[in-house]
Design a protein around this motif. Structure first.
Motif, PDB file in Angstrom:
ATOM      1  N   ARG A 135      41.199 -52.721  -2.407  1.00 50.78           N
ATOM      2  CA  ARG A 135      40.149 -51.749  -2.092  1.00 50.78           C
ATOM      3  C   ARG A 135      40.624 -50.777  -1.007  1.00 50.78           C
ATOM      4  O   ARG A 135      40.412 -49.568  -1.103  1.00 50.78           O
ATOM      5  CB  ARG A 135      38.881 -52.459  -1.629  1.00 50.78           C
ATOM      6  N   LEU A 136      41.268 -51.322   0.030  1.00 49.76           N
ATOM      7  CA  LEU A 136      41.781 -50.448   1.091  1.00 49.76           C
ATOM      8  C   LEU A 136      42.798 -49.467   0.543  1.00 49.76           C
ATOM      9  O   LEU A 136      42.811 -48.281   0.906  1.00 49.76           O
ATOM     10  CB  LEU A 136      42.398 -51.293   2.208  1.00 49.76           C
ATOM     11  N   TYR A 137      43.648 -49.954  -0.342  1.00 47.85           N
ATOM     12  CA  TYR A 137      44.644 -49.068  -0.929  1.00 47.85           C
ATOM     13  C   TYR A 137      43.975 -48.011  -1.807  1.00 47.85           C
ATOM     14  O   TYR A 137      44.348 -46.831  -1.774  1.00 47.85           O
ATOM     15  CB  TYR A 137      45.656 -49.874  -1.741  1.00 47.85           C
ATOM     16  N   ALA A 138      42.977 -48.426  -2.603  1.00 48.27           N
ATOM     17  CA  ALA A 138      42.273 -47.468  -3.463  1.00 48.27           C
ATOM     18  C   ALA A 138      41.630 -46.366  -2.631  1.00 48.27           C
ATOM     19  O   ALA A 138      41.656 -45.185  -3.008  1.00 48.27           O
ATOM     20  CB  ALA A 138      41.220 -48.208  -4.295  1.00 48.27           C
ATOM     21  N   ARG A 139      41.065 -46.748  -1.492  1.00 48.46           N
ATOM     22  CA  ARG A 139      40.453 -45.728  -0.630  1.00 48.46           C
ATOM     23  C   ARG A 139      41.503 -44.785  -0.050  1.00 48.46           C
ATOM     24  O   ARG A 139      41.257 -43.583   0.082  1.00 48.46           O
ATOM     25  CB  ARG A 139      39.671 -46.412   0.480  1.00 48.46           C
ATOM     26  N   ALA A 140      42.653 -45.349   0.297  1.00 48.63           N
ATOM     27  CA  ALA A 140      43.728 -44.494   0.802  1.00 48.63           C
ATOM     28  C   ALA A 140      44.155 -43.506  -0.274  1.00 48.63           C
ATOM     29  O   ALA A 140      44.415 -42.324   0.010  1.00 48.63           O
ATOM     30  CB  ALA A 140      44.906 -45.349   1.262  1.00 48.63           C
ATOM     31  N   CYS A 141      44.211 -43.967  -1.513  1.00 50.05           N
ATOM     32  CA  CYS A 141      44.547 -43.068  -2.617  1.00 50.05           C
ATOM     33  C   CYS A 141      43.487 -41.984  -2.785  1.00 50.05           C
ATOM     34  O   CYS A 141      43.806 -40.816  -3.064  1.00 50.05           O
ATOM     35  CB  CYS A 141      44.699 -43.856  -3.905  1.00 50.05           C
ATOM     36  N   ALA A 142      42.231 -42.370  -2.640  1.00 46.80           N
ATOM     37  CA  ALA A 142      41.159 -41.391  -2.767  1.00 46.80           C
ATOM     38  C   ALA A 142      41.249 -40.333  -1.673  1.00 46.80           C
ATOM     39  O   ALA A 142      41.051 -39.140  -1.924  1.00 46.80           O
ATOM     40  CB  ALA A 142      39.809 -42.090  -2.719  1.00 46.80           C
ATOM     41  N   GLU A 143      41.553 -40.792  -0.455  1.00 50.25           N
ATOM     42  CA  GLU A 143      41.718 -39.835   0.641  1.00 50.25           C
ATOM     43  C   GLU A 143      42.865 -38.864   0.370  1.00 50.25           C
ATOM     44  O   GLU A 143      42.789 -37.684   0.696  1.00 50.25           O
ATOM     45  CB  GLU A 143      41.979 -40.593   1.945  1.00 50.25           C
ATOM     46  N   ARG A 144      43.904 -39.394  -0.262  1.00 49.41           N
ATOM     47  CA  ARG A 144      45.101 -38.583  -0.494  1.00 49.41           C
ATOM     48  C   ARG A 144      44.997 -37.714  -1.737  1.00 49.41           C
ATOM     49  O   ARG A 144      45.435 -36.558  -1.742  1.00 49.41           O
ATOM     50  CB  ARG A 144      46.295 -39.528  -0.624  1.00 49.41           C
ATOM     51  N   ASP A 145      44.386 -38.253  -2.808  1.00 46.21           N
ATOM     52  CA  ASP A 145      44.461 -37.603  -4.115  1.00 46.21           C
ATOM     53  C   ASP A 145      43.156 -36.971  -4.589  1.00 46.21           C
ATOM     54  O   ASP A 145      43.145 -36.300  -5.620  1.00 46.21           O
ATOM     55  CB  ASP A 145      44.917 -38.623  -5.173  1.00 46.21           C
ATOM     56  N   GLU A 146      42.056 -37.235  -3.886  1.00 48.65           N
ATOM     57  CA  GLU A 146      40.780 -36.660  -4.295  1.00 48.65           C
ATOM     58  C   GLU A 146      40.299 -35.676  -3.231  1.00 48.65           C
ATOM     59  O   GLU A 146      40.403 -35.935  -2.037  1.00 48.65           O
ATOM     60  CB  GLU A 146      39.715 -37.747  -4.475  1.00 48.65           C
ATOM     61  N   ARG A 147      39.738 -34.565  -3.687  1.00 48.35           N
ATOM     62  CA  ARG A 147      39.141 -33.628  -2.740  1.00 48.35           C
ATOM     63  C   ARG A 147      37.900 -34.259  -2.111  1.00 48.35           C
ATOM     64  O   ARG A 147      37.232 -35.105  -2.711  1.00 48.35           O
ATOM     65  CB  ARG A 147      38.754 -32.335  -3.448  1.00 48.35           C
TER      66      ARG A 147
END
Length: 984
Positions: free
Chosen positions: A601-613
């Motif tokens: 989950r922490l990694y998914a959120r990091a991806c969202a911060e990086r890859d999603e506006r």
């Protein structure tokens, strides 16, 4: 009274059956009205005298009763002159009903020939004999079940309304046997840990049989084990006084010895005494997750941990703690070892994910509650505090061999209360941190796999055929994964799912990311790098779903909620989620529910911060909030037809679920409670605060359920603070009303009043009709509880006017019922009844089941004070049934308490005491101390009237302590009750 509670009564047995009972065969009952059936047809047994003949013959065990014996049974020493002719007439009539093969004439007398299973008494005898055997063999649970079946055969008084001296003697004998069976079953109740439930029944039985010392002894033990030591000692004092007054004797030695053990706080008293062998645990939990079929390597660790766990069979309590970075395989290893060690722990295995790597680690007291329930402890017997739960947990484990797997622990402080305290048990702990401060623990540091083990795991997942021809490429893959098991499993799963890829293709893809994988040795960054391997190979739609779903707080997410968050139809969302499950990036918690490993989950959120506006992230959470609000508002509307929340709540752009009935709606609400409240708590933007507050408003039932009260209050506090910091007066006013509701449930009335006062001021400033109506309603309730009746009346009249102005008829009904209680407190019983009835009429017209129950609750109080006890009981029973059906534990407990008040006012103190005890059990952990004080006061009154003044004084002293702490108006009332009564 017999000093040993009477000799054990032997109930004669009939002859063994010679043939099975057929569907249309005769059967008889004597443990209640004497009746006969042929199949399902109830036969006429004639006049009372004819039933007396039937009774005498049924109880003869199939033997012949002579005419002289039957005459004695009917008339004793003064038979009429035509006694013999009368007997023959009754026998002839019975023979016509039962048949010549059933009632036979022999040697100048009569007998009934029936199969053994045709009479309820012989069934009871057989079951009681089985219960004795089960208890002697140590199977207390089976013995208890069998005795409950025996007692269930009774249908009121045995041989009811049957005349004659023989029937009188047999009735007394059977009643004594019934009491002895009840005592045995209550003794077994205590032995299996159901002491809290036993208190209410024992209270009623000691009132009905005040000189029966065995019941007093059982009551003392039940109270002592429920943490009510002072009451247990008061029972002894009451018993001693009563025996001296009635019989001029002292309590029997066993009772005096029990008093001394309670005075010493004897720990052994918590265990069954004089058992020939330890009884098995009431339940054998088997909570271990499934082990993975492709478990690989770790042989040294498996042997080391298995050896340590095996020592728990000896004289020590084994604790092993496995530490390592995320993804290294701690849980997989621990579960595998635990399964292998199951034979050493025949009494069960407990498991919990302590969520130590997340932001909200599991609370030890919550975990203990779950463990105690799994071990067979009833909810009502589970204490409130952490220390009390831990003590009961250790006591429950004593004498058992149970393995406890504590997965994903945060630190040693979190798990100390969860450790067993006796030999025979063992604990296996996993954590990202080394438990160096856990005294006596065997510490194991789990590193990454060896290259051989890593290759073996990869091969088991991908297949020998594909790996065998590309061994070097496979070694490159596992090396790129840093030999971390979770990373290997993710990479191998992707390859296994793509039959057109070769191992070399996968190795080449990983080689492109070596710059990131160079950091695999840097602690938690290794975990991030391993997740990057799996994430980088997702299809674009899968990657988007993975990122956005990780934004949602809560333990899991339903398919419908996930579809809303992703803005997809449920079928498309399910396809994506199941694909993520196949890659091991998401887990399927249950059909239709999904969850992340906390690190994923922490990694998914990091991806969202990086890859999603940012706008995409906000939109996803906004859709989720819309879904919860729209669905919860629909549930609210089903429970409260006509309520104006639907017109005043914030609009939503995403629709919710629809339900066919209120029961399915409630199921959704309570299933989604944790995820829903987590969604509220994570709301951060000023633009969403109003919807989050309205979501809390629509889920008020969660506050009153008992199961989610604390989480609901925490969410309300979060929303109040966010609204205040956002300078949103409307949102703050509504948040304050939800917080008022939570604090009313908890019994913290001063805090509730401050919140409601501010909510009313804010509502006036922004002209918001919801808090404008509900704030004065809540303030009227608070004033009622604090005996400020004139002030409460003014508030409630204002609330009624505001509800009417808003067209909110259910709200008007609520205020009318509350005003009824104010009038009742002011002595205006006639208007109180009328107001409550007016409220009920509105509720019934609108089809309100749950709120209509609140109206009947208020009417029941008014009818009680009017002296209409039967009507009051009817109203309160109707309300109680709805509260139970609606899972409203607070109101279930309060309705039970009010029924106790009716019984007390109606001169039924024994029933009042029983219901008060039941109310205490239901309200454990909910309702607050003020309500507990009220129940204790009524319990004390009831106990005083049934001849237990010492125990009554204990209840009143506890109530007084509560009232003095709270500064409640009831202080003087209880002080007067505590003034000792002077002898005449």
């Amino acid at each position: 009274m017999d000093r040993a509670s009477g000799p054990r009564v032997r109930v004669p047995e009939q002859r063994a059956p010679e043939k099975p009972v057929t569907a249309d065969a005769l059967r008889f009952t004597v443990l209640g009205p004497v009746r006969a059936w042929r199949g399902s047809e109830l036969l006429s047994s004639g006049s009372p005298q004819q039933r007396a003949l039937l009774t005498a013959l049924l109880l003869r065990e199939g033997r012949t009763a002579t005419a002289g014996e039957l005459i004695d049974a009917f008339w004793g020493e003064d038979p009429p002159s035509q006694a013999l002719a009368t007997i023959r007439t009754y026998a002839s009539r019975l023979r016509k009903i039962l048949g010549q093969d059933t009632l036979v004439s022999e040697s100048g007398g009569y007998a009934i020939r029936i199969d053994r299973g045709a009479l309820d008494l012989t069934l009871a005898q057989d079951l009681a004999a089985e219960a004795e055997k089960a208890r002697a063999a140590g199977d207390r649970c089976q013995a208890r079940t069998l005795i409950n079946k025996v007692l269930g055969l009774w249908d009121g008084e045995a041989l009811a309304s049957v005349p004659g001296p023989y029937a009188d003697n047999q009735r007394t004998r059977l009643e004594e046997w019934r009491l002895q069976l009840t005592e045995t079953r209550l003794d077994l109740d205590l032995e299996v840990g159901c002491h809290a439930e036993a208190v209410s029944e024992l209270t009623a039985l000691t009132a009905a049989h005040p000189l029966r010392e065995r019941l007093r002894e059982l009551l003392m033990v039940a109270l002592y084990r429920s943490g009510r030591q002072a009451e247990a000692l008061a029972v002894y004092a009451d018993t001693r006084r009563l025996l001296a007054e009635e019989l001029g004797v002292d309590p029997r030695p066993e009772l005096a010895q029990l008093q001394q053990r309670i005075l010493r706080a004897d720990e052994e008293l918590a265990r069954p005494a004089d058992e020939p062998a330890p009884a098995p645990a009431p339940l054998r939990p088997a909570q271990l997750p499934a082990t993975v079929p492709d478990f690989t390597g770790r042989s040294a660790f498996v042997a080391e941990l298995g050896s340590r766990l095996a020592t728990a069979e000896g004289s020590v309590m084994a604790v092993s703690a496995v530490a390592g970075i995320g993804g290294v395989g701690k849980t997989t290893l621990a579960v595998h070892v635990a399964h292998q060690a199951r034979r050493h722990f025949p009494d069960g295995q407990l498991y919990v994910d302590l969520q130590g790597a997340g932001a909200r680690a599991a609370e030890p007291e919550t975990v203990l509650g779950s463990f105690l329930r799994a071990l067979g402890t009833a909810d009502s017997a589970i204490p409130d505090t952490l220390d009390e739960r831990a003590a009961l947990y250790r006591s429950t484990l004593d004498g058992r061999r149970i393995l406890i797997l504590l997965d994903n622990a945060h630190d040693a402080a979190q798990i100390r209360p969860l450790l067993p305290g006796t030999p025979g048990c063992a604990a296996l702990v996993t954590s990202r941190v080394r438990m160096v401060d856990l005294a006596g623990a065997h510490l194991v540091d789990l590193d990454v796999m060896s290259p051989e083990e890593a290759l073996q795991l990869f091969t088991r997942i991908v297949g020998e055929e594909r790996v065998g021809s590309e061994r070097e490429a496979a070694l490159d893959v596992v090396a790129a994964c840093g030999f971390l098991p979770l990373a290997i499993r993710i990479a191998a799963s992707r390859l296994a799912a793509r039959r057109t890829w070769t191992v070399s293709v996968l190795a080449a893809k990983l080689a492109d990311e070596r710059r990131r994988l160079d950091e695999l040795q840097a602690g938690d960054l290794a975990v991030k790098a391993t997740f990057e391997l799996g994430y980088g190979q997702l299809e674009p739609a899968q990657a988007r779903a993975f990122r956005l779903l990780g934004l949602a707080d809560g333990p899991d997410i339903s398919l419908a909620a996930a579809a809303a968050l992703l803005n997809l139809d449920p079928h498309a969302a399910e396809d994506l989620l199941e694909a993520l499950v196949d890659t091991s990036l998401v887990e399927s918690a249950a059909p239709g529910r999904y969850r992340y490993h906390d690190l994923v989950r922490l990694y998914a959120r990091a991806c969202a911060e990086r890859d999603e506006r940012a706008v995409e992230r906000e939109s996803a959470l906004s859709r989720l909030l819309d879904f919860y609000l729209a669905t919860a508002a629909g549930v609210y509307a089903l429970e409260r037809p006509g309520d104006r929340l639907a017109d005043h709540r914030e609009p939503t752009q995403y629709s919710g679920l629809a339900f066919a009935d209120r029961h399915s709606a409630q199921d959704w609400l309570y299933t989604e409670a944790n995820s829903l409240l987590a969604c509220v708590r994570q709301t951060s933007g000023a633009g969403a605060v109003r919807r989050a507050v309205d979501l809390l408003w629509a889920t008020k039932d969660l506050a009153e359920s008992g199961a989610n009260s604390k989480q609901y209050e925490a969410a309300a506090i979060t929303m109040r603070d966010l609204a205040r910091s956002s300078d949103d007066a409307r949102a703050e006013g509504r948040a304050l009303i939800t917080l008022t509701n939570a604090r009313l449930v908890a019994g913290r009335f001063d805090q509730a009043e401050r919140d409601a006062q501010r909510a009313m001021r804010l509502a006036r400033a922004v002209d918001d009709p919801l808090p404008s109506c509900w704030a004065p309603n809540d303030l009227g309730i608070i004033a009622l509880y604090q005996n400020r009746h004139a002030e409460g009346e003014a508030y409630l009249e204002q609330a009624i006017a505001n509800f009417r102005a808003d067209g909110n008829r259910p709200g008007e009904a609520s205020a009318l019922c509350n005003l009824s209680r104010i009038h009742l407190a002011m002595g205006n019983t006639t208007s109180a009844v009328a107001l409550a009835q007016h409220g009920i009429d509105i509720y019934d017209e609108l089809g309100h089941a749950l709120r209509g129950a609140n109206g009947r609750y208020a009417l029941g109080l008014a009818l009680t004070q009017s002296g209409r006890f039967a009507d009051a009981t009817e109203q309160l029973h109707e309300a109680l049934a709805v509260f139970r059906d609606s899972r409203q534990r607070l109101w279930e407990g309060m309705a039970t308490f009010r029924l106790a008040e009716v019984d007390l006012a109606a001169g039924l103190p024994a029933q009042a005491a029983t219901k008060s005890e039941q109310a205490l059990a239901i309200l454990r952990g909910i309702g607050g101390e003020w309500r507990r004080g009220n129940v204790l006061t009524v319990l004390g009154r009831a106990l005083s009237e049934i001849g237990q003044p010492g125990r009554a004084q204990v209840c009143w002293r506890e109530a007084l302590d509560i009232y003095e702490t709270l500064g409640s108006a009831e202080i003087e009332t209880v002080r007067k009750l505590l003034v000792p009564t002077l002898p005449a």
